[in-house]
Design a protein around this motif. Structure first.
Motif, PDB file in Angstrom:
ATOM      1  N   GLU A  87       0.829  -1.187  -0.020  1.00  0.00           N
ATOM      2  CA  GLU A  87       0.133  -0.211   0.094  1.00  0.00           C
ATOM      3  C   GLU A  87       0.799   0.984   0.134  1.00  0.00           C
ATOM      4  O   GLU A  87       0.501   2.088  -0.026  1.00  0.00           O
ATOM      5  CB  GLU A  87      -0.689  -0.049   1.454  1.00  0.00           C
ATOM      6  N   GLU A  88       1.892   1.260  -0.145  1.00  0.00           N
ATOM      7  CA  GLU A  88       2.684   2.375   0.067  1.00  0.00           C
ATOM      8  C   GLU A  88       3.048   2.493  -1.955  1.00  0.00           C
ATOM      9  O   GLU A  88       3.958   3.659  -1.743  1.00  0.00           O
ATOM     10  CB  GLU A  88       4.374   2.126   0.429  1.00  0.00           C
ATOM     11  N   VAL A  89       2.869   1.819  -2.304  1.00  0.00           N
ATOM     12  CA  VAL A  89       3.165   1.907  -3.945  1.00  0.00           C
ATOM     13  C   VAL A  89       2.466   2.805  -4.822  1.00  0.00           C
ATOM     14  O   VAL A  89       1.219   2.562  -4.263  1.00  0.00           O
ATOM     15  CB  VAL A  89       3.327   0.948  -4.555  1.00  0.00           C
ATOM     16  N   ALA A  90       2.568   3.443  -5.143  1.00  0.00           N
ATOM     17  CA  ALA A  90       1.795   4.778  -6.058  1.00  0.00           C
ATOM     18  C   ALA A  90       1.351   4.414  -7.598  1.00  0.00           C
ATOM     19  O   ALA A  90       0.434   4.370  -7.975  1.00  0.00           O
ATOM     20  CB  ALA A  90       2.516   6.453  -5.720  1.00  0.00           C
ATOM     21  N   VAL A  91       2.893   3.877  -8.746  1.00  0.00           N
ATOM     22  CA  VAL A  91       3.437   3.829  -9.074  1.00  0.00           C
ATOM     23  C   VAL A  91       3.934   2.466 -10.049  1.00  0.00           C
ATOM     24  O   VAL A  91       4.679   2.451  -8.560  1.00  0.00           O
ATOM     25  CB  VAL A  91       3.333   5.150 -10.467  1.00  0.00           C
ATOM     26  N   LEU A  92       3.504   1.803 -10.569  1.00  0.00           N
ATOM     27  CA  LEU A  92       4.282   0.531 -10.902  1.00  0.00           C
ATOM     28  C   LEU A  92       4.078   0.641 -12.686  1.00  0.00           C
ATOM     29  O   LEU A  92       3.230   0.646 -13.084  1.00  0.00           O
ATOM     30  CB  LEU A  92       3.541  -0.909 -10.911  1.00  0.00           C
ATOM     31  N   MET A  93       5.745   1.418 -12.997  1.00  0.00           N
ATOM     32  CA  MET A  93       5.811   1.349 -14.507  1.00  0.00           C
ATOM     33  C   MET A  93       6.697   0.483 -15.244  1.00  0.00           C
ATOM     34  O   MET A  93       7.780  -0.521 -14.227  1.00  0.00           O
ATOM     35  CB  MET A  93       6.633   2.920 -13.875  1.00  0.00           C
ATOM     36  N   LEU A  94       6.702  -0.643 -15.918  1.00  0.00           N
ATOM     37  CA  LEU A  94       7.093  -1.660 -16.798  1.00  0.00           C
ATOM     38  C   LEU A  94       6.797  -1.714 -17.826  1.00  0.00           C
ATOM     39  O   LEU A  94       5.867  -0.833 -18.465  1.00  0.00           O
ATOM     40  CB  LEU A  94       6.608  -2.883 -15.589  1.00  0.00           C
ATOM     41  N   THR A  95       7.678  -1.966 -18.701  1.00  0.00           N
ATOM     42  CA  THR A  95       8.062  -2.853 -20.023  1.00  0.00           C
ATOM     43  C   THR A  95       7.347  -3.688 -20.004  1.00  0.00           C
ATOM     44  O   THR A  95       7.711  -4.871 -20.001  1.00  0.00           O
ATOM     45  CB  THR A  95       9.138  -2.235 -20.463  1.00  0.00           C
ATOM     46  N   HIS A  96       6.014  -3.646 -21.229  1.00  0.00           N
ATOM     47  CA  HIS A  96       6.009  -5.479 -21.294  1.00  0.00           C
ATOM     48  C   HIS A  96       6.253  -5.904 -21.762  1.00  0.00           C
ATOM     49  O   HIS A  96       6.463  -6.948 -20.864  1.00  0.00           O
ATOM     50  CB  HIS A  96       4.871  -4.418 -22.021  1.00  0.00           C
ATOM     51  N   VAL A  97       7.680  -5.569 -23.089  1.00  0.00           N
ATOM     52  CA  VAL A  97       8.362  -6.782 -23.006  1.00  0.00           C
ATOM     53  C   VAL A  97      10.021  -6.327 -23.018  1.00  0.00           C
ATOM     54  O   VAL A  97      10.006  -4.987 -23.446  1.00  0.00           O
ATOM     55  CB  VAL A  97       8.782  -6.661 -24.998  1.00  0.00           C
ATOM     56  N   ASN A  98      10.764  -6.487 -22.369  1.00  0.00           N
ATOM     57  CA  ASN A  98      11.899  -6.389 -21.596  1.00  0.00           C
ATOM     58  C   ASN A  98      13.083  -6.133 -23.174  1.00  0.00           C
ATOM     59  O   ASN A  98      13.225  -7.435 -23.932  1.00  0.00           O
ATOM     60  CB  ASN A  98      12.394  -7.319 -20.605  1.00  0.00           C
ATOM     61  N   TYR A  99      13.621  -5.151 -23.263  1.00  0.00           N
ATOM     62  CA  TYR A  99      14.414  -4.542 -23.850  1.00  0.00           C
ATOM     63  C   TYR A  99      15.778  -5.424 -24.181  1.00  0.00           C
ATOM     64  O   TYR A  99      15.918  -5.841 -25.300  1.00  0.00           O
ATOM     65  CB  TYR A  99      14.854  -3.429 -24.302  1.00  0.00           C
ATOM     66  N   ARG A 100      15.828  -5.868 -23.515  1.00  0.00           N
ATOM     67  CA  ARG A 100      17.624  -6.320 -23.427  1.00  0.00           C
ATOM     68  C   ARG A 100      17.392  -8.187 -22.985  1.00  0.00           C
ATOM     69  O   ARG A 100      18.410  -8.824 -24.374  1.00  0.00           O
ATOM     70  CB  ARG A 100      18.075  -6.294 -22.204  1.00  0.00           C
ATOM     71  N   THR A 101      16.044  -8.891 -22.814  1.00  0.00           N
ATOM     72  CA  THR A 101      15.974 -10.647 -22.907  1.00  0.00           C
ATOM     73  C   THR A 101      14.827 -10.939 -23.476  1.00  0.00           C
ATOM     74  O   THR A 101      14.237 -11.621 -23.732  1.00  0.00           O
ATOM     75  CB  THR A 101      15.225 -10.614 -21.331  1.00  0.00           C
ATOM     76  N   GLY A 102      13.832  -9.209 -23.755  1.00  0.00           N
ATOM     77  CA  GLY A 102      13.057 -10.151 -24.330  1.00  0.00           C
ATOM     78  C   GLY A 102      11.639 -10.864 -23.443  1.00  0.00           C
ATOM     79  O   GLY A 102      10.835 -11.524 -24.010  1.00  0.00           O
ATOM     80  N   ALA A 103      11.823 -10.748 -22.237  1.00  0.00           N
ATOM     81  CA  ALA A 103      11.064 -11.910 -21.192  1.00  0.00           C
ATOM     82  C   ALA A 103       9.854 -10.321 -21.349  1.00  0.00           C
ATOM     83  O   ALA A 103       9.666  -8.766 -21.482  1.00  0.00           O
ATOM     84  CB  ALA A 103      11.621 -11.308 -20.524  1.00  0.00           C
ATOM     85  N   MET A 104       8.399 -11.197 -21.377  1.00  0.00           N
ATOM     86  CA  MET A 104       7.193 -10.730 -21.080  1.00  0.00           C
ATOM     87  C   MET A 104       6.588 -10.460 -19.859  1.00  0.00           C
ATOM     88  O   MET A 104       6.146 -11.733 -18.963  1.00  0.00           O
ATOM     89  CB  MET A 104       6.213 -11.564 -22.725  1.00  0.00           C
ATOM     90  N   HIS A 105       5.584  -9.408 -19.452  1.00  0.00           N
ATOM     91  CA  HIS A 105       5.160  -9.809 -18.570  1.00  0.00           C
ATOM     92  C   HIS A 105       3.952  -9.630 -18.488  1.00  0.00           C
ATOM     93  O   HIS A 105       3.521  -9.850 -19.736  1.00  0.00           O
ATOM     94  CB  HIS A 105       5.037  -8.474 -17.997  1.00  0.00           C
ATOM     95  N   ASP A 106       3.160 -11.105 -17.731  1.00  0.00           N
ATOM     96  CA  ASP A 106       1.167 -10.969 -18.343  1.00  0.00           C
ATOM     97  C   ASP A 106       0.644  -9.604 -17.365  1.00  0.00           C
ATOM     98  O   ASP A 106       1.050  -9.049 -16.674  1.00  0.00           O
ATOM     99  CB  ASP A 106       1.270 -11.898 -16.580  1.00  0.00           C
ATOM    100  N   MET A 107       0.467  -9.031 -18.391  1.00  0.00           N
ATOM    101  CA  MET A 107       0.000  -7.907 -18.386  1.00  0.00           C
ATOM    102  C   MET A 107      -1.197  -7.713 -17.420  1.00  0.00           C
ATOM    103  O   MET A 107      -1.524  -6.675 -16.450  1.00  0.00           O
ATOM    104  CB  MET A 107      -0.295  -6.986 -19.513  1.00  0.00           C
ATOM    105  N   LYS A 108      -2.486  -8.825 -17.625  1.00  0.00           N
ATOM    106  CA  LYS A 108      -3.346  -8.922 -16.954  1.00  0.00           C
ATOM    107  C   LYS A 108      -3.957  -8.728 -15.830  1.00  0.00           C
ATOM    108  O   LYS A 108      -3.798  -8.168 -14.525  1.00  0.00           O
ATOM    109  CB  LYS A 108      -4.614  -9.438 -17.958  1.00  0.00           C
ATOM    110  N   ALA A 109      -2.784  -9.951 -14.801  1.00  0.00           N
ATOM    111  CA  ALA A 109      -2.161 -10.335 -13.844  1.00  0.00           C
ATOM    112  C   ALA A 109      -1.857  -9.307 -12.739  1.00  0.00           C
ATOM    113  O   ALA A 109      -1.655  -9.070 -11.503  1.00  0.00           O
ATOM    114  CB  ALA A 109      -1.736 -11.847 -13.986  1.00  0.00           C
ATOM    115  N   VAL A 110      -0.323  -9.195 -14.040  1.00  0.00           N
ATOM    116  CA  VAL A 110       0.357  -7.562 -12.553  1.00  0.00           C
ATOM    117  C   VAL A 110      -0.545  -6.756 -12.650  1.00  0.00           C
ATOM    118  O   VAL A 110      -0.355  -6.226 -11.306  1.00  0.00           O
ATOM    119  CB  VAL A 110       1.804  -7.326 -13.540  1.00  0.00           C
TER     120      VAL A 110
END
Length: 428
Positions: free
Chosen positions: A162-185
């Motif tokens: 509850e201390e977090v105001a904003v979560l800022m992420l890149t959906h697909v990591n530029y260096r590894t190509g790993a992709m977040h589950d946008m809906k779950a996150v």
């Protein structure tokens, strides 16, 4: 073992193979760097020339009306919307990715300014400019930037509190190509009252994105990677309609005014995402971007109601699967390790390999052979990376075979050890 004949057979069966004809690809080049700069659409030179010689040269200032220059940011935004799970009127094409990130992060922080929340969370491996902008804004607005590893977003010890105001992420990591589950996150962030800001630079035009279905808050993205808009092409910005009447835009220029040509002395923001516009728009660059967007949207005709991205995604996964398999079959024993996730739901449209020694030089040797990928420096947690992007609009399975064949030769002959391949260029 996979053979060249197998790859040619897959190309012969590929329903998207005709889309390659939309592009100008130099003879002898295998271009695996569309994740950094897309290939030029054949339509772009003539369209840009038309804007310069006819619309600007002859129409002059009249073209703001007669050539519909004025609504280009919104019109192109509606095309982007079809690729990122948004609806018409929610996206504008304007400015650079970095400038748009500044706008949306400012907006998100402004919404949280009275919440008592003071943390902005982002990945340690996020693209550096995202972190630099976040660092600057946090310092200016009284927030604290906390960098984490992706694994810290999940589990009982998640950093999402509850201390977090904003979560800022890149959906697909530029260096590894790993992709977040946008809906779950996004759901996890909302569960603790945080807002989400997504960078789609390596997603838009590469993987299916569902901003509205994921209930995301803000997003920005790049126009010159998988969208093929040309070097430095305008980027785009999106805001969820639930925030449309609330968010503040820090760069309150006249183009984002509710009535720009009233020329009033005080700012009145345009409704919705239109307030993300700032100054006079770069019409020539937007014309080039539209050509690029049309190359991606051309895939819609191959997939009916499912949109362009479903068909492109299926081919992208087949191409990257093939590349991974061939590298592991044919380059075993040469010190290459797979960095990109094998799992389809966790992979973007690129494959990244790490090597303890010679990664930069290997990429340069490949480029000299006409196989264009790129290199990204490692860090304390990961060796240097050879990065290969697979744009299914113009990459085929025989291209994958030939690229790996060149990689095999560079490794087996130690060609990469030559002096000219070990001299660092300004752009890697």
């Amino acid at each position: 073992m996979t053979t060249l004949a197998d790859c040619r057979a897959l190309d012969a069966q590929d329903p998207l193979r005709a889309l390659r004809d939309q592009f100008t690809i130099p003879e002898g080049v295998l271009y695996l760097d569309g994740n950094s700069l897309g290939v030029m659409p054949k339509a772009a030179p003539a369209r840009i020339a038309e804007v310069v010689t006819k619309e600007w040269g002859e129409g002059l200032i009249r073209s703001w009306n007669t050539a519909s220059w004025f609504d280009l940011p919104q019109r192109l935004g509606d095309k982007v919307a079809r690729l990122i799970g948004a609806t018409p009127g929610e996206v504008v094409c304007t400015d650079s990715t970095s400038v748009n990130l500044y706008k949306v992060l400012f907006a998100a922080l402004s919404q949280q300014k009275d919440s008592g929340r003071k943390l902005v969370i982002s990945e340690r491996s996020n693209f550096p400019t995202d972190l630099y902008i976040a660092e600057s804004l946090c310092r200016e607005r009284g927030f604290t930037l906390k960098l984490i590893d992706a694994s810290e977003l999940q589990g009982p010890d998640s950093v999402l509190t509850e201390e977090v105001a904003v979560l800022m992420l890149t959906h697909v990591n530029y260096r590894t190509g790993a992709m977040h589950d946008m809906k779950a996150v996004t759901a996890a962030a909302h569960a603790v009252g945080a807002l989400t800001v997504w960078d789609l630079a390596h997603s838009a035009g590469a993987v299916p994105v569902a901003l509205n279905d994921s209930n995301a808050d803000y997003a920005i993205g790049c126009g010159y990677k998988y969208l093929n808009g040309g070097p430095g092409a305008p980027a785009f910005a999106w805001v969820h309609t639930k925030h449309a009447g609330e968010f503040e835009q820090p760069l309150s220029g006249w183009w984002g005014h509710a009535a720009p040509f009233e020329f009033t002395p005080h700012y009145r923001p345009a409704p919705g995402v239109g307030r993300y516009l700032c100054g006079t728009q770069p019409i020539i660059a937007l014309a080039g971007l539209e050509c690029g967007l049309d190359t991606v949207l051309a895939a819609e005709s191959f997939n009916g109601d499912h949109g362009a991205m479903s068909a492109l995604r299926a081919k992208s996964l087949a191409l990257t699967d093939m590349f991974i398999r061939l590298v592991e079959e044919r380059c075993a024993g040469h010190g290459l390790s797979l960095v990109t996730p094998r799992e389809h739901e966790q992979r973007g449209s690129q494959v990244c390999l790490s090597r303890e020694e010679g990664a930069y030089a290997i990429v340069q040797a490949l480029i000299a052979r006409g196989v264009i990928g790129d290199y990204r420096a490692g860090d304390s947690q990961m060796p240097d990376i050879l990065r290969f992007g697979f744009t299914p609009l113009y990459i085929g399975f025989e291209d994958v075979w030939n690229s790996v064949e060149h990689l095999v030769q560079v490794l087996e002959t130690a060609e990469w050890k030559r002096e000219e391949f070990n001299r660092k260029n300004a752009v890697t």
